[in-house]
Design an enzyme around this catalytic site. Structure first.
Site, mmCIF file in Angstrom:
data_model
loop_
_atom_site.group_PDB
_atom_site.id
_atom_site.type_symbol
_atom_site.label_atom_id
_atom_site.label_comp_id
_atom_site.label_asym_id
_atom_site.label_seq_id
_atom_site.Cartn_x
_atom_site.Cartn_y
_atom_site.Cartn_z
ATOM 1 N N SER A 107 0.846 -1.172 0.000
ATOM 2 C CA SER A 107 0.000 0.000 0.000
ATOM 3 C C SER A 107 0.888 1.231 0.000
ATOM 4 O O SER A 107 1.892 1.267 0.714
ATOM 5 C CB SER A 107 -0.886 -0.021 1.236
ATOM 6 O OG SER A 107 -1.860 0.989 1.136
ATOM 7 N N HIS A 121 -2.448 7.220 -4.585
ATOM 8 C CA HIS A 121 -2.601 6.068 -3.712
ATOM 9 C C HIS A 121 -2.588 4.824 -4.585
ATOM 10 O O HIS A 121 -3.221 4.798 -5.636
ATOM 11 C CB HIS A 121 -3.934 6.167 -2.952
ATOM 12 C CG HIS A 121 -4.348 4.900 -2.285
ATOM 13 N ND1 HIS A 121 -5.533 4.266 -2.562
ATOM 14 C CD2 HIS A 121 -3.715 4.141 -1.367
ATOM 15 C CE1 HIS A 121 -5.621 3.170 -1.819
ATOM 16 N NE2 HIS A 121 -4.541 3.066 -1.086
#
Lengths: 293, 293
Positions: A107, A121
Protein backbone atom coordinates in the site's frame (compact mmCIF):
# COMPACT_ATOMS: atom_id res chain seq x y z
CA UNK A 1 8.91 -4.95 -15.60
CA UNK A 2 8.96 -8.12 -17.75
CA UNK A 3 5.85 -10.25 -17.68
CA UNK A 4 5.52 -13.91 -16.82
CA UNK A 5 2.98 -15.94 -18.76
CA UNK A 6 -0.29 -16.54 -16.91
CA UNK A 7 0.06 -20.31 -17.10
CA UNK A 8 3.52 -20.17 -15.53
CA UNK A 9 2.54 -17.94 -12.62
CA UNK A 10 -0.58 -19.99 -12.10
CA UNK A 11 1.32 -23.19 -11.54
CA UNK A 12 3.85 -21.40 -9.38
CA UNK A 13 1.12 -19.88 -7.27
CA UNK A 14 -0.47 -23.23 -6.68
CA UNK A 15 2.64 -24.50 -5.01
CA UNK A 16 4.16 -21.39 -3.50
CA UNK A 17 2.74 -18.09 -2.30
CA UNK A 18 6.30 -16.81 -2.10
CA UNK A 19 5.91 -15.87 -5.76
CA UNK A 20 3.23 -13.33 -4.90
CA UNK A 21 5.27 -11.99 -2.02
CA UNK A 22 8.36 -11.70 -4.22
CA UNK A 23 6.43 -9.79 -6.85
CA UNK A 24 5.14 -7.34 -4.25
CA UNK A 25 8.54 -6.81 -2.65
CA UNK A 26 10.25 -6.30 -5.99
CA UNK A 27 7.58 -3.83 -7.04
CA UNK A 28 7.94 -1.99 -3.73
CA UNK A 29 11.71 -1.72 -4.31
CA UNK A 30 11.22 -0.49 -7.89
CA UNK A 31 8.75 2.19 -6.79
CA UNK A 32 11.03 3.33 -3.98
CA UNK A 33 13.95 3.55 -6.41
CA UNK A 34 11.96 5.70 -8.87
CA UNK A 35 10.61 8.00 -6.18
CA UNK A 36 14.09 8.49 -4.75
CA UNK A 37 15.26 9.64 -8.21
CA UNK A 38 12.76 12.52 -7.94
CA UNK A 39 13.63 13.36 -4.36
CA UNK A 40 16.32 15.97 -3.80
CA UNK A 41 16.69 15.66 -0.05
CA UNK A 42 15.97 12.35 1.62
CA UNK A 43 15.75 8.58 1.37
CA UNK A 44 13.15 6.03 2.41
CA UNK A 45 13.69 4.67 5.91
CA UNK A 46 12.47 1.13 6.52
CA UNK A 47 10.89 -0.17 9.73
CA UNK A 48 10.08 -3.83 10.23
CA UNK A 49 7.06 -4.63 12.39
CA UNK A 50 5.70 -7.93 13.68
CA UNK A 51 2.00 -8.87 13.42
CA UNK A 52 0.67 -8.96 16.97
CA UNK A 53 -2.25 -11.35 16.38
CA UNK A 54 -0.48 -14.04 14.38
CA UNK A 55 2.61 -14.86 12.35
CA UNK A 56 4.34 -12.57 9.92
CA UNK A 57 4.48 -8.81 9.84
CA UNK A 58 5.44 -6.00 7.56
CA UNK A 59 7.94 -3.49 6.34
CA UNK A 60 7.00 0.17 6.41
CA UNK A 61 9.11 2.46 4.23
CA UNK A 62 8.70 6.17 4.80
CA UNK A 63 10.36 9.07 3.04
CA UNK A 64 10.12 12.54 4.54
CA UNK A 65 11.87 14.73 2.03
CA UNK A 66 11.69 17.90 0.03
CA UNK A 67 9.85 16.76 -3.11
CA UNK A 68 7.92 14.13 -1.21
CA UNK A 69 6.83 15.84 1.99
CA UNK A 70 5.86 12.30 2.97
CA UNK A 71 5.66 9.08 1.01
CA UNK A 72 4.83 5.81 2.68
CA UNK A 73 5.06 2.34 1.15
CA UNK A 74 3.94 -0.48 3.36
CA UNK A 75 4.44 -4.13 2.55
CA UNK A 76 2.86 -6.72 4.79
CA UNK A 77 2.40 -10.47 4.89
CA UNK A 78 0.49 -11.88 7.83
CA UNK A 79 -0.95 -15.22 8.91
CA UNK A 80 -3.96 -15.14 11.23
CA UNK A 81 -6.40 -17.60 12.69
CA UNK A 82 -9.52 -15.60 11.89
CA UNK A 83 -10.43 -13.12 9.16
CA UNK A 84 -11.01 -9.82 11.00
CA UNK A 85 -13.99 -7.53 11.35
CA UNK A 86 -17.40 -7.17 9.79
CA UNK A 87 -16.66 -3.89 8.05
CA UNK A 88 -13.45 -5.09 6.44
CA UNK A 89 -12.83 -6.03 2.85
CA UNK A 90 -11.82 -9.55 3.72
CA UNK A 91 -14.99 -10.20 5.67
CA UNK A 92 -17.03 -9.76 2.51
CA UNK A 93 -15.67 -13.13 1.50
CA UNK A 94 -16.36 -16.23 3.46
CA UNK A 95 -19.39 -16.75 5.60
CA UNK A 96 -17.24 -18.55 8.14
CA UNK A 97 -15.03 -15.89 9.68
CA UNK A 98 -13.22 -18.44 11.86
CA UNK A 99 -11.02 -19.21 8.91
CA UNK A 100 -7.24 -19.12 9.03
CA UNK A 101 -5.92 -16.72 6.44
CA UNK A 102 -2.82 -15.35 4.81
CA UNK A 103 -2.92 -11.76 3.57
CA UNK A 104 -0.19 -9.88 1.79
CA UNK A 105 -0.11 -6.54 0.06
CA UNK A 106 1.62 -3.32 -0.78
CA UNK A 107 0.00 0.00 0.00
CA UNK A 108 1.39 3.38 -0.96
CA UNK A 109 0.44 7.02 -0.48
CA UNK A 110 2.29 10.20 -1.33
CA UNK A 111 1.89 13.69 0.08
CA UNK A 112 3.81 16.11 -2.09
CA UNK A 113 5.38 19.35 -0.91
CA UNK A 114 4.23 21.22 -4.02
CA UNK A 115 0.46 21.91 -3.83
CA UNK A 116 0.23 21.50 -7.62
CA UNK A 117 1.45 17.90 -7.40
CA UNK A 118 -1.38 15.48 -6.51
CA UNK A 119 -1.47 12.72 -3.95
CA UNK A 120 -1.45 9.24 -5.40
CA UNK A 121 -2.60 6.07 -3.71
CA UNK A 122 -1.72 2.59 -4.89
CA UNK A 123 -2.52 -0.79 -3.42
CA UNK A 124 -2.23 -4.46 -4.35
CA UNK A 125 -3.52 -7.09 -1.96
CA UNK A 126 -3.90 -10.82 -1.98
CA UNK A 127 -5.80 -12.93 0.53
CA UNK A 128 -5.80 -16.70 0.92
CA UNK A 129 -8.10 -18.80 3.02
CA UNK A 130 -6.07 -21.60 4.63
CA UNK A 131 -7.22 -25.09 5.58
CA UNK A 132 -5.63 -24.75 9.02
CA UNK A 133 -3.18 -22.50 10.85
CA UNK A 134 -0.76 -25.41 11.08
CA UNK A 135 -0.54 -26.56 7.47
CA UNK A 136 -1.09 -23.11 5.92
CA UNK A 137 -2.37 -24.77 2.71
CA UNK A 138 -4.32 -22.42 0.46
CA UNK A 139 -7.95 -23.41 -0.14
CA UNK A 140 -9.16 -20.27 -1.90
CA UNK A 141 -7.72 -16.87 -2.78
CA UNK A 142 -8.73 -13.37 -3.90
CA UNK A 143 -6.99 -10.44 -5.53
CA UNK A 144 -7.58 -6.75 -4.97
CA UNK A 145 -5.97 -3.42 -5.67
CA UNK A 146 -5.95 -0.30 -7.77
CA UNK A 147 -4.65 3.22 -7.92
CA UNK A 148 -6.31 6.62 -7.68
CA UNK A 149 -5.34 10.26 -7.90
CA UNK A 150 -6.22 13.13 -5.56
CA UNK A 151 -5.26 16.66 -6.56
CA UNK A 152 -4.95 18.84 -3.48
CA UNK A 153 -7.07 21.66 -4.83
CA UNK A 154 -5.34 21.94 -8.20
CA UNK A 155 -6.64 19.48 -10.79
CA UNK A 156 -5.09 19.51 -14.26
CA UNK A 157 -7.30 17.87 -16.91
CA UNK A 158 -4.26 16.56 -18.79
CA UNK A 159 -3.03 14.81 -15.62
CA UNK A 160 -6.39 13.18 -15.03
CA UNK A 161 -6.55 12.10 -18.66
CA UNK A 162 -3.06 10.59 -18.59
CA UNK A 163 -3.72 8.78 -15.31
CA UNK A 164 -6.90 7.15 -16.58
CA UNK A 165 -5.35 6.33 -19.96
CA UNK A 166 -2.64 4.28 -18.23
CA UNK A 167 -5.22 2.57 -16.03
CA UNK A 168 -7.21 1.64 -19.13
CA UNK A 169 -4.08 0.33 -20.82
CA UNK A 170 -3.35 -1.87 -17.80
CA UNK A 171 -6.81 -3.43 -17.83
CA UNK A 172 -7.95 -3.56 -21.47
CA UNK A 173 -6.12 -6.87 -22.19
CA UNK A 174 -8.47 -8.51 -19.67
CA UNK A 175 -11.72 -7.42 -21.32
CA UNK A 176 -13.23 -4.15 -22.50
CA UNK A 177 -15.62 -4.02 -19.54
CA UNK A 178 -12.88 -4.27 -16.90
CA UNK A 179 -11.57 -0.71 -16.92
CA UNK A 180 -15.06 0.94 -16.90
CA UNK A 181 -16.15 -1.36 -14.07
CA UNK A 182 -13.07 -0.77 -11.95
CA UNK A 183 -13.23 2.97 -12.64
CA UNK A 184 -16.83 2.99 -11.42
CA UNK A 185 -15.79 1.01 -8.33
CA UNK A 186 -13.20 3.67 -7.54
CA UNK A 187 -15.67 6.54 -8.01
CA UNK A 188 -18.04 4.82 -5.60
CA UNK A 189 -15.42 3.77 -3.08
CA UNK A 190 -13.36 6.98 -2.89
CA UNK A 191 -16.38 9.07 -1.97
CA UNK A 192 -16.48 11.38 1.04
CA UNK A 193 -20.10 10.87 2.03
CA UNK A 194 -20.36 13.65 4.60
CA UNK A 195 -19.03 16.13 2.04
CA UNK A 196 -21.07 14.57 -0.75
CA UNK A 197 -18.24 14.44 -3.26
CA UNK A 198 -15.48 12.21 -4.61
CA UNK A 199 -12.14 12.27 -2.82
CA UNK A 200 -10.19 13.05 -5.99
CA UNK A 201 -10.42 12.46 -9.73
CA UNK A 202 -10.76 8.72 -9.47
CA UNK A 203 -8.81 5.79 -10.75
CA UNK A 204 -9.42 2.06 -10.54
CA UNK A 205 -10.42 -0.19 -7.67
CA UNK A 206 -11.11 -3.92 -7.50
CA UNK A 207 -11.67 -6.25 -4.60
CA UNK A 208 -12.23 -9.94 -3.97
CA UNK A 209 -11.41 -10.93 -7.54
CA UNK A 210 -11.63 -14.68 -8.06
CA UNK A 211 -12.78 -15.51 -11.57
CA UNK A 212 -11.96 -19.20 -11.27
CA UNK A 213 -8.90 -18.68 -13.50
CA UNK A 214 -6.16 -17.79 -11.06
CA UNK A 215 -3.65 -17.27 -13.89
CA UNK A 216 -5.84 -14.61 -15.48
CA UNK A 217 -6.56 -12.94 -12.12
CA UNK A 218 -2.88 -12.85 -11.17
CA UNK A 219 -1.91 -11.46 -14.58
CA UNK A 220 -4.50 -8.68 -14.25
CA UNK A 221 -3.31 -7.90 -10.74
CA UNK A 222 0.32 -7.77 -11.89
CA UNK A 223 -0.61 -5.58 -14.84
CA UNK A 224 -2.02 -3.01 -12.42
CA UNK A 225 1.22 -3.17 -10.47
CA UNK A 226 3.35 -2.99 -13.61
CA UNK A 227 1.52 0.12 -14.87
CA UNK A 228 1.42 2.13 -11.66
CA UNK A 229 4.66 4.03 -12.14
CA UNK A 230 3.69 4.97 -15.70
CA UNK A 231 0.47 6.45 -14.34
CA UNK A 232 2.12 8.84 -11.91
CA UNK A 233 5.78 9.59 -12.81
CA UNK A 234 5.03 11.81 -15.86
CA UNK A 235 2.62 13.83 -13.69
CA UNK A 236 5.19 14.28 -10.94
CA UNK A 237 7.91 15.27 -13.43
CA UNK A 238 5.56 18.02 -14.65
CA UNK A 239 4.20 19.26 -11.31
CA UNK A 240 6.93 19.15 -8.67
CA UNK A 241 8.48 22.32 -10.04
CA UNK A 242 5.28 24.36 -10.52
CA UNK A 243 5.20 27.82 -8.97
CA UNK A 244 3.05 28.14 -5.87
CA UNK A 245 2.36 30.51 -2.99
CA UNK A 246 1.05 30.54 0.58
CA UNK A 247 -2.58 30.56 -0.53
CA UNK A 248 -1.91 27.40 -2.57
CA UNK A 249 -0.35 25.82 0.50
CA UNK A 250 -3.38 26.70 2.62
CA UNK A 251 -5.71 25.10 0.07
CA UNK A 252 -3.47 22.01 -0.07
CA UNK A 253 -3.54 21.58 3.73
CA UNK A 254 -7.35 21.88 3.79
CA UNK A 255 -7.68 19.24 1.07
CA UNK A 256 -5.32 17.00 2.99
CA UNK A 257 -7.70 17.28 5.94
CA UNK A 258 -10.49 15.90 3.75
CA UNK A 259 -8.16 13.08 2.75
CA UNK A 260 -7.52 12.32 6.42
CA UNK A 261 -11.28 12.30 7.02
CA UNK A 262 -11.77 9.71 4.29
CA UNK A 263 -9.03 7.46 5.64
CA UNK A 264 -10.30 7.53 9.22
CA UNK A 265 -14.06 7.51 8.60
CA UNK A 266 -14.50 5.32 5.51
CA UNK A 267 -11.38 3.45 4.40
CA UNK A 268 -11.80 -0.31 4.75
CA UNK A 269 -8.06 -0.90 4.90
CA UNK A 270 -7.81 1.35 7.95
CA UNK A 271 -10.80 -0.35 9.60
CA UNK A 272 -9.38 -3.78 8.73
CA UNK A 273 -6.10 -2.74 10.29
CA UNK A 274 -7.69 -1.43 13.50
CA UNK A 275 -9.96 -4.45 13.83
CA UNK A 276 -7.19 -6.96 13.20
CA UNK A 277 -5.04 -5.39 15.92
CA UNK A 278 -2.51 -4.05 13.45
CA UNK A 279 0.30 -1.67 14.25
CA UNK A 280 -1.29 1.83 14.35
CA UNK A 281 1.92 3.44 13.09
CA UNK A 282 1.87 1.18 10.03
CA UNK A 283 -1.88 1.55 9.44
CA UNK A 284 -1.70 5.33 9.72
CA UNK A 285 1.60 5.85 7.90
CA UNK A 286 -0.54 7.05 4.99
CA UNK A 287 -1.85 10.03 6.94
CA UNK A 288 -0.76 13.50 5.84
CA UNK A 289 2.41 15.01 7.30
CA UNK A 290 0.47 18.22 7.89
CA UNK A 291 -3.25 18.93 7.56
CA UNK A 292 -5.40 21.87 8.47
CA UNK A 293 -8.99 22.21 9.61
CA UNK B 1 -23.62 32.40 37.26
CA UNK B 2 -26.55 32.69 39.70
CA UNK B 3 -28.56 29.54 40.21
CA UNK B 4 -32.28 29.04 39.79
CA UNK B 5 -33.97 26.69 42.23
CA UNK B 6 -34.62 23.21 40.84
CA UNK B 7 -38.35 23.46 41.45
CA UNK B 8 -38.54 26.71 39.50
CA UNK B 9 -36.61 25.44 36.49
CA UNK B 10 -38.54 22.21 36.56
CA UNK B 11 -41.87 23.93 36.23
CA UNK B 12 -40.46 26.22 33.57
CA UNK B 13 -39.09 23.30 31.63
CA UNK B 14 -42.41 21.56 31.69
CA UNK B 15 -44.00 24.39 29.85
CA UNK B 16 -41.18 25.81 27.80
CA UNK B 17 -37.97 24.37 26.36
CA UNK B 18 -36.88 27.90 25.60
CA UNK B 19 -35.51 27.96 29.18
CA UNK B 20 -32.98 25.28 28.29
CA UNK B 21 -32.07 26.99 25.05
CA UNK B 22 -31.66 30.32 26.86
CA UNK B 23 -29.38 28.76 29.43
CA UNK B 24 -27.20 27.26 26.71
CA UNK B 25 -27.00 30.45 24.68
CA UNK B 26 -26.19 32.57 27.74
CA UNK B 27 -23.50 30.10 28.77
CA UNK B 28 -22.09 30.14 25.24
CA UNK B 29 -21.90 33.95 25.37
CA UNK B 30 -20.26 33.91 28.80
CA UNK B 31 -17.61 31.41 27.67
CA UNK B 32 -16.91 33.38 24.51
CA UNK B 33 -16.52 36.57 26.57
CA UNK B 34 -14.04 34.93 28.97
CA UNK B 35 -12.00 33.37 26.17
CA UNK B 36 -11.83 36.68 24.32
CA UNK B 37 -10.34 38.27 27.47
CA UNK B 38 -7.41 35.84 27.14
CA UNK B 39 -7.02 36.31 23.41
CA UNK B 40 -4.60 39.00 22.26
CA UNK B 41 -5.37 38.94 18.57
CA UNK B 42 -8.81 37.93 17.38
CA UNK B 43 -12.51 37.62 18.10
CA UNK B 44 -15.05 34.86 17.66
CA UNK B 45 -16.82 34.95 14.30
CA UNK B 46 -20.35 33.56 14.26
CA UNK B 47 -21.94 31.58 11.42
CA UNK B 48 -25.59 30.60 11.46
CA UNK B 49 -26.51 27.33 9.75
CA UNK B 50 -29.89 25.75 9.02
CA UNK B 51 -30.62 22.09 9.82
CA UNK B 52 -31.06 20.33 6.48
CA UNK B 53 -33.23 17.44 7.67
CA UNK B 54 -35.76 19.34 9.77
CA UNK B 55 -36.46 22.62 11.52
CA UNK B 56 -33.98 24.68 13.44
CA UNK B 57 -30.24 24.95 13.05
CA UNK B 58 -27.23 26.24 14.85
CA UNK B 59 -24.71 28.94 15.47
CA UNK B 60 -21.05 28.11 15.08
CA UNK B 61 -18.62 30.52 16.73
CA UNK B 62 -14.99 30.16 15.76
CA UNK B 63 -11.98 32.11 16.98
CA UNK B 64 -8.70 31.81 15.11
CA UNK B 65 -6.31 33.88 17.14
CA UNK B 66 -2.93 34.03 18.76
CA UNK B 67 -3.62 32.53 22.21
CA UNK B 68 -6.37 30.31 20.85
CA UNK B 69 -4.99 28.94 17.60
CA UNK B 70 -8.57 27.74 17.16
CA UNK B 71 -11.53 27.66 19.50
CA UNK B 72 -14.93 26.55 18.33
CA UNK B 73 -18.21 26.85 20.21
CA UNK B 74 -21.21 25.40 18.49
CA UNK B 75 -24.77 25.88 19.68
CA UNK B 76 -27.52 23.97 17.95
CA UNK B 77 -31.24 23.40 18.37
CA UNK B 78 -32.90 21.13 15.86
CA UNK B 79 -36.28 19.49 15.35
CA UNK B 80 -36.35 16.24 13.37
CA UNK B 81 -38.88 13.58 12.50
CA UNK B 82 -36.65 10.65 13.39
CA UNK B 83 -33.81 10.14 15.86
CA UNK B 84 -30.74 9.48 13.67
CA UNK B 85 -28.38 6.55 13.34
CA UNK B 86 -27.72 3.34 15.21
CA UNK B 87 -24.28 4.36 16.47
CA UNK B 88 -25.40 7.69 17.84
CA UNK B 89 -25.91 8.71 21.43
CA UNK B 90 -29.54 9.55 20.89
CA UNK B 91 -30.34 6.17 19.41
CA UNK B 92 -29.42 4.53 22.70
CA UNK B 93 -32.69 5.90 23.96
CA UNK B 94 -35.98 4.91 22.49
CA UNK B 95 -36.66 1.62 20.82
CA UNK B 96 -38.82 3.39 18.29
CA UNK B 97 -36.46 5.45 16.14
CA UNK B 98 -39.33 6.91 14.14
CA UNK B 99 -39.83 9.40 16.92
CA UNK B 100 -39.92 13.14 16.38
CA UNK B 101 -37.28 14.81 18.50
CA UNK B 102 -35.87 18.10 19.61
CA UNK B 103 -32.14 18.24 20.40
CA UNK B 104 -30.18 21.20 21.63
CA UNK B 105 -26.67 21.58 22.92
CA UNK B 106 -23.46 23.48 23.17
CA UNK B 107 -20.17 21.88 22.18
CA UNK B 108 -16.78 23.49 22.58
CA UNK B 109 -13.18 22.58 21.77
CA UNK B 110 -10.00 24.63 22.03
CA UNK B 111 -6.68 24.17 20.27
CA UNK B 112 -4.13 26.39 21.93
CA UNK B 113 -1.12 27.92 20.21
CA UNK B 114 1.15 27.19 23.19
CA UNK B 115 1.97 23.44 23.33
CA UNK B 116 2.02 23.64 27.14
CA UNK B 117 -1.64 24.71 27.22
CA UNK B 118 -4.02 21.72 26.94
CA UNK B 119 -7.04 21.25 24.73
CA UNK B 120 -10.34 21.34 26.57
CA UNK B 121 -13.62 19.92 25.41
CA UNK B 122 -16.99 20.80 26.89
CA UNK B 123 -20.48 19.76 25.93
CA UNK B 124 -24.01 20.04 27.25
CA UNK B 125 -26.84 18.42 25.36
CA UNK B 126 -30.54 17.92 25.88
CA UNK B 127 -32.83 15.69 23.87
CA UNK B 128 -36.63 15.54 23.94
CA UNK B 129 -38.87 12.98 22.36
CA UNK B 130 -41.91 14.73 20.91
CA UNK B 131 -45.43 13.41 20.53
CA UNK B 132 -45.55 14.60 16.93
CA UNK B 133 -43.65 16.89 14.58
CA UNK B 134 -46.67 19.20 14.46
CA UNK B 135 -47.37 19.78 18.13
CA UNK B 136 -43.77 19.49 19.31
CA UNK B 137 -44.98 18.53 22.80
CA UNK B 138 -42.30 16.92 24.95
CA UNK B 139 -43.09 13.35 26.07
CA UNK B 140 -39.69 12.43 27.53
CA UNK B 141 -36.27 14.05 27.83
CA UNK B 142 -32.65 13.28 28.62
CA UNK B 143 -29.61 15.28 29.66
CA UNK B 144 -25.99 14.72 28.75
CA UNK B 145 -22.67 16.49 28.84
CA UNK B 146 -19.33 16.85 30.54
CA UNK B 147 -15.87 18.28 30.12
CA UNK B 148 -12.46 16.69 29.65
CA UNK B 149 -8.86 17.80 29.35
CA UNK B 150 -6.24 16.75 26.79
CA UNK B 151 -2.67 17.92 27.26
CA UNK B 152 -0.87 17.94 23.93
CA UNK B 153 2.17 16.07 25.16
CA UNK B 154 2.75 18.18 28.27
CA UNK B 155 0.68 17.12 31.25
CA UNK B 156 1.03 19.05 34.49
CA UNK B 157 -0.20 17.09 37.54
CA UNK B 158 -1.42 20.29 39.23
CA UNK B 159 -3.56 21.10 36.18
CA UNK B 160 -5.11 17.64 36.16
CA UNK B 161 -5.75 17.86 39.89
CA UNK B 162 -7.41 21.26 39.61
CA UNK B 163 -9.55 20.20 36.67
CA UNK B 164 -10.89 17.13 38.46
CA UNK B 165 -11.38 19.03 41.73
CA UNK B 166 -13.73 21.46 39.96
CA UNK B 167 -15.57 18.59 38.27
CA UNK B 168 -16.05 16.94 41.66
CA UNK B 169 -17.29 20.19 43.15
CA UNK B 170 -19.85 20.53 40.35
CA UNK B 171 -21.24 17.03 40.93
CA UNK B 172 -20.90 16.31 44.67
CA UNK B 173 -24.17 18.11 45.58
CA UNK B 174 -25.99 15.45 43.54
CA UNK B 175 -24.58 12.42 45.37
CA UNK B 176 -21.12 11.16 46.30
CA UNK B 177 -21.25 8.46 43.63
CA UNK B 178 -21.92 10.87 40.78
CA UNK B 179 -18.43 12.28 40.21
CA UNK B 180 -16.66 8.86 40.38
CA UNK B 181 -19.21 7.40 37.98
CA UNK B 182 -19.01 10.24 35.49
CA UNK B 183 -15.21 10.27 35.74
CA UNK B 184 -15.16 6.56 34.91
CA UNK B 185 -17.54 7.20 31.99
CA UNK B 186 -15.10 9.75 30.60
CA UNK B 187 -12.09 7.45 31.00
CA UNK B 188 -13.97 4.76 29.09
CA UNK B 189 -15.41 7.05 26.44
CA UNK B 190 -12.34 9.17 25.64
CA UNK B 191 -10.25 6.13 24.83
CA UNK B 192 -8.29 5.76 21.60
CA UNK B 193 -8.74 2.05 21.08
CA UNK B 194 -6.26 1.57 18.25
CA UNK B 195 -3.56 3.28 20.34
CA UNK B 196 -4.71 1.51 23.49
CA UNK B 197 -4.69 4.59 25.68
CA UNK B 198 -6.87 7.42 26.98
CA UNK B 199 -7.15 10.53 24.84
CA UNK B 200 -6.10 12.85 27.66
CA UNK B 201 -6.24 13.03 31.44
CA UNK B 202 -9.98 12.54 31.66
CA UNK B 203 -12.83 14.54 33.06
CA UNK B 204 -16.52 13.79 33.38
CA UNK B 205 -19.04 12.42 30.90
CA UNK B 206 -22.73 11.60 31.25
CA UNK B 207 -25.35 10.65 28.75
CA UNK B 208 -29.08 9.90 28.64
CA UNK B 209 -29.67 11.09 32.18
CA UNK B 210 -33.34 10.84 33.17
CA UNK B 211 -33.72 10.07 36.87
CA UNK B 212 -37.44 10.75 36.91
CA UNK B 213 -36.81 14.04 38.73
CA UNK B 214 -36.32 16.53 35.94
CA UNK B 215 -35.58 19.34 38.40
CA UNK B 216 -32.66 17.41 39.87
CA UNK B 217 -31.36 16.38 36.42
CA UNK B 218 -31.54 19.91 35.09
CA UNK B 219 -29.80 21.31 38.18
CA UNK B 220 -26.97 18.79 37.79
CA UNK B 221 -26.65 19.60 34.11
CA UNK B 222 -26.55 23.33 34.83
CA UNK B 223 -24.00 22.80 37.57
CA UNK B 224 -21.65 21.20 35.04
CA UNK B 225 -22.17 24.20 32.78
CA UNK B 226 -21.73 26.67 35.62
CA UNK B 227 -18.41 25.08 36.68
CA UNK B 228 -16.80 24.69 33.29
CA UNK B 229 -14.99 28.02 33.18
CA UNK B 230 -13.61 27.47 36.69
CA UNK B 231 -12.16 24.18 35.53
CA UNK B 232 -10.14 25.62 32.65
CA UNK B 233 -9.45 29.36 33.06
CA UNK B 234 -6.86 29.04 35.88
CA UNK B 235 -5.01 26.46 33.76
CA UNK B 236 -4.99 28.72 30.73
CA UNK B 237 -3.84 31.73 32.77
CA UNK B 238 -0.85 29.61 33.89
CA UNK B 239 0.05 27.92 30.61
CA UNK B 240 -0.49 30.33 27.73
CA UNK B 241 2.76 32.14 28.54
CA UNK B 242 4.97 29.05 29.11
CA UNK B 243 8.25 28.92 27.19
CA UNK B 244 8.28 26.43 24.32
CA UNK B 245 10.34 25.51 21.28
CA UNK B 246 10.02 23.79 17.90
CA UNK B 247 10.31 20.32 19.40
CA UNK B 248 7.39 21.12 21.71
CA UNK B 249 5.41 22.27 18.69
CA UNK B 250 6.19 19.06 16.82
CA UNK B 251 4.99 16.98 19.78
CA UNK B 252 1.84 19.12 20.03
CA UNK B 253 0.97 18.61 16.35
CA UNK B 254 1.44 14.83 16.66
CA UNK B 255 -0.86 14.73 19.69
CA UNK B 256 -3.40 16.78 17.81
CA UNK B 257 -3.35 14.10 15.11
CA UNK B 258 -4.36 11.54 17.75
CA UNK B 259 -7.15 13.89 18.81
CA UNK B 260 -8.33 14.08 15.20
CA UNK B 261 -8.27 10.28 15.02
CA UNK B 262 -10.51 10.02 18.07
CA UNK B 263 -13.02 12.51 16.70
CA UNK B 264 -13.29 10.85 13.31
CA UNK B 265 -13.09 7.18 14.32
CA UNK B 266 -14.88 7.02 17.67
CA UNK B 267 -16.75 10.19 18.64
CA UNK B 268 -20.50 9.64 18.80
CA UNK B 269 -21.24 13.32 18.29
CA UNK B 270 -19.37 13.28 14.99
CA UNK B 271 -21.12 10.07 13.89
CA UNK B 272 -24.49 11.48 15.01
CA UNK B 273 -23.76 14.58 12.96
CA UNK B 274 -22.77 12.68 9.82
CA UNK B 275 -25.71 10.29 10.11
CA UNK B 276 -28.24 13.05 10.71
CA UNK B 277 -27.09 14.91 7.62
CA UNK B 278 -25.58 17.73 9.61
CA UNK B 279 -23.44 20.52 8.22
CA UNK B 280 -19.90 19.05 7.89
CA UNK B 281 -18.30 22.41 8.61
CA UNK B 282 -20.22 22.64 11.90
CA UNK B 283 -19.61 19.00 12.85
CA UNK B 284 -15.91 19.27 12.11
CA UNK B 285 -15.33 22.75 13.49
CA UNK B 286 -13.71 20.99 16.47
CA UNK B 287 -10.93 19.57 14.33
CA UNK B 288 -7.39 20.89 14.90
CA UNK B 289 -6.21 23.92 12.93
CA UNK B 290 -3.01 22.04 12.19
CA UNK B 291 -2.08 18.41 12.85
CA UNK B 292 0.83 16.26 11.84
CA UNK B 293 1.19 12.56 11.11
Amino acid sequence: MPGVSPSTVSSLLKTNRDQVVSYLKNLRDTIIGEFEKLEVNGRFARTIWPYQNGDGGGEMSVLRGQTFEKAAVNWSGVYGSRLPGASSAAANKGSNQDTPFFATGVSLITHMRNPKAPTVHFNLRYIERLDSPASKERTESWFGGGFDLTPMGFAYPEDTEHFHAVAKKALDPFGVDVYPTYRKNAAEYYFIKHRNRERGVGGIFFDNVNSGDIGRDLALWRSVGDHFLDSILPIYRRRIHEAHDEDDRRIQLERRAHYAEFNLVYDRGTRFGFESGGNPEAILCSMPPLASW
